[in-house]
Scaffold this active site. Structure first.
Site, PDB file in Angstrom:
ATOM      1  N   ASP A   3      -0.924   6.590   6.899  1.00 51.80           N
ATOM      2  CA  ASP A   3      -0.962   5.164   7.219  1.00 51.80           C
ATOM      3  C   ASP A   3      -1.757   4.964   8.508  1.00 51.80           C
ATOM      4  OD1 ASP A   3      -0.460   2.517   6.885  1.00 51.80           O
ATOM      5  OD2 ASP A   3       1.618   2.575   7.571  1.00 51.80           O
ATOM      6  N   LYS A  58       0.826  -1.212   0.000  1.00 50.14           N
ATOM      7  CA  LYS A  58       0.000   0.000   0.000  1.00 50.14           C
ATOM      8  C   LYS A  58       0.862   1.264   0.000  1.00 50.14           C
ATOM      9  CE  LYS A  58      -2.288  -1.394   3.681  1.00 50.14           C
ATOM     10  NZ  LYS A  58      -1.823  -2.798   3.798  1.00 50.14           N
ATOM     11  N   THR A  59       1.860   1.298   0.876  1.00 48.06           N
ATOM     12  CA  THR A  59       2.750   2.460   0.932  1.00 48.06           C
ATOM     13  C   THR A  59       3.559   2.585  -0.353  1.00 48.06           C
ATOM     14  OG1 THR A  59       2.924   2.174   3.333  1.00 48.06           O
ATOM     15  CG2 THR A  59       4.558   3.588   2.269  1.00 48.06           C
ATOM     16  N   ARG A  61       6.595  -8.094   1.732  1.00 43.21           N
ATOM     17  CA  ARG A  61       7.515  -7.571   2.749  1.00 43.21           C
ATOM     18  C   ARG A  61       8.253  -8.715   3.444  1.00 43.21           C
ATOM     19  NH1 ARG A  61       4.605  -3.791   6.620  1.00 43.21           N
ATOM     20  NH2 ARG A  61       4.825  -2.348   4.877  1.00 43.21           N
ATOM     21  N   THR A 116      -5.369  -1.314   7.793  1.00 39.60           N
ATOM     22  CA  THR A 116      -5.482  -2.773   7.848  1.00 39.60           C
ATOM     23  C   THR A 116      -6.838  -3.191   8.416  1.00 39.60           C
ATOM     24  OG1 THR A 116      -4.425  -2.759  10.033  1.00 39.60           O
ATOM     25  CG2 THR A 116      -2.997  -3.095   8.126  1.00 39.60           C
TER      26      THR A 116
END
Length: 332
Positions: free
Chosen positions: A114, A69-70, A222, A163
């Site tokens: 975020d 997302k980032t 990640r 999330t």
């Protein structure tokens, strides 16, 4: 207890890997692997904004941590040629913190928030006119003499990431123009990501080794990148050469990460339910006490992936180990 796991998909503050994670991020949509539906739709959205010479519409991303997302927010800023400012919901404790950021944005800039579901209510309310009217309402004074001063803001874009979209209030959620759900990655997508990261890290890796890492990455980029870096460390110390399938398996075995991506604590939870409590049902608080972990840690960090694999069932009476869990542990 704060958990620090190699296969944790959330970023840790002050982590040495955090800076390196930034260097592994792709800079263009063409280089971004996975989330094809989202990429295609965002590309149209972005090209339309360029043609009209307008700011990008406000965007909300939601899904499990570590899925990009980032990274996608950085890519949008890069592709549009605008600045991006990064913050998070917990960091905006006071309404003035958000007001200071908003008043310093330039035309068409992107503000990425975020964990937007963790915005305090008073701070969240400042976003309403900012999202809808590109304006900031400030209260001057107190009591009956208080006045509202409206400041015009440049046309900017807010990209929110969460999330837990269910914790996001409807008034805020409905003010985003588009909302996208991020899905877990397929094996072949993770392999492509690992190979791309290996090139950046100047590491030689073959397809079989990349697949071995991908299988244990819990379908999360990640985690895949983090495992790749740990395998690279192992090769540097033990072999000083190319990553091979056998070396990869040795490194991941040393890290106690099995072929499903489960670690020692994941296995302890399953063993506790099956061997101590005859497969369940057993309450979350009982599991927590038996393995000496906080309930929130078990529920938010360990349990979701076990449920996804089909090793656990949630029932009103508690958690139950499935037949797959028995087979996994080799318990008859």
């Amino acid at each position: 207890m704060i958990v620090d796991r190699l296969i944790e998909s959330k970023l840790k503050n002050n982590s040495d890997d955090q800076v390196l994670d930034l260097t592994l991020r792709p800079l263009t949509l063409a280089d971004y692997v996975g989330q094809t539906r989202i990429k295609n739709q965002l590309d149209i959205l972005m090209q339309a904004a360029k043609v009209r010479k307008e700011s990008l519409e406000h965007v909300l991303f939601y899904g499990p941590p570590g899925l990009g997302k980032t990274t996608l927010a950085y890519i949008l800023a890069h592709e549009l040629g605008v600045n991006i400012k990064i913050t998070s919901g917990p960091a905006l404790e006071r309404a003035g913190d958000l007001a200071a950021i908003l008043t310093n944005l330039q035309d068409k800039d992107i503000l990425f928030i975020d964990e937007i579901h963790r915005l305090p209510k008073t701070t969240e309310e400042i976003l309403y006119p900012a999202l809808e009217d590109f304006a900031l309402d400030l209260v001057i004074g107190k009591g009956p003499g208080a006045k509202i001063l409206r400041l015009d803001l440049p046309h900017f874009t807010i990209i929110g990431a969460t999330t837990k979209i269910s914790l996001l209030g409807a008034p805020l959620r409905d003010r985003f123009g588009v909302t996208y759900h991020f899905n877990f990655y397929e094996l072949f997508e993770l392999v492509d990501i690992i190979k791309h990261s290996a090139k950046i890290l100047n590491v030689n890796i073959d397809t079989e080794s990349a697949e071995e890492i991908a299988k244990r990455s819990r379908k999360t980029p990640r985690i895949a990148n983090r495992l790749l870096k740990r395998v690279r460390d192992y090769v540097t110390v033990k072999v000083d050469g190319q990553i091979s399938p056998d070396i990869t398996r040795d490194a991941l075995t040393l890290l106690e990460i099995d072929q499903y991506g489960l670690d020692a604590t994941d296995r302890l939870i399953l063993e506790t339910i099956i061997k101590k409590f005859k497969g369940g049902p057993v309450g979350l608080n009982t599991i927590s006490a038996a393995i000496s972990e906080e309930m929130a840690t078990v529920e938010d960090i360990y349990e979701p992936f076990l449920l996804q694999l089909g090793f656990l069932h949630r029932t009103p009476k508690g958690r139950i180990a499935t037949d797959l869990a028995y087979k996994y542990l080799g318990v008859l």
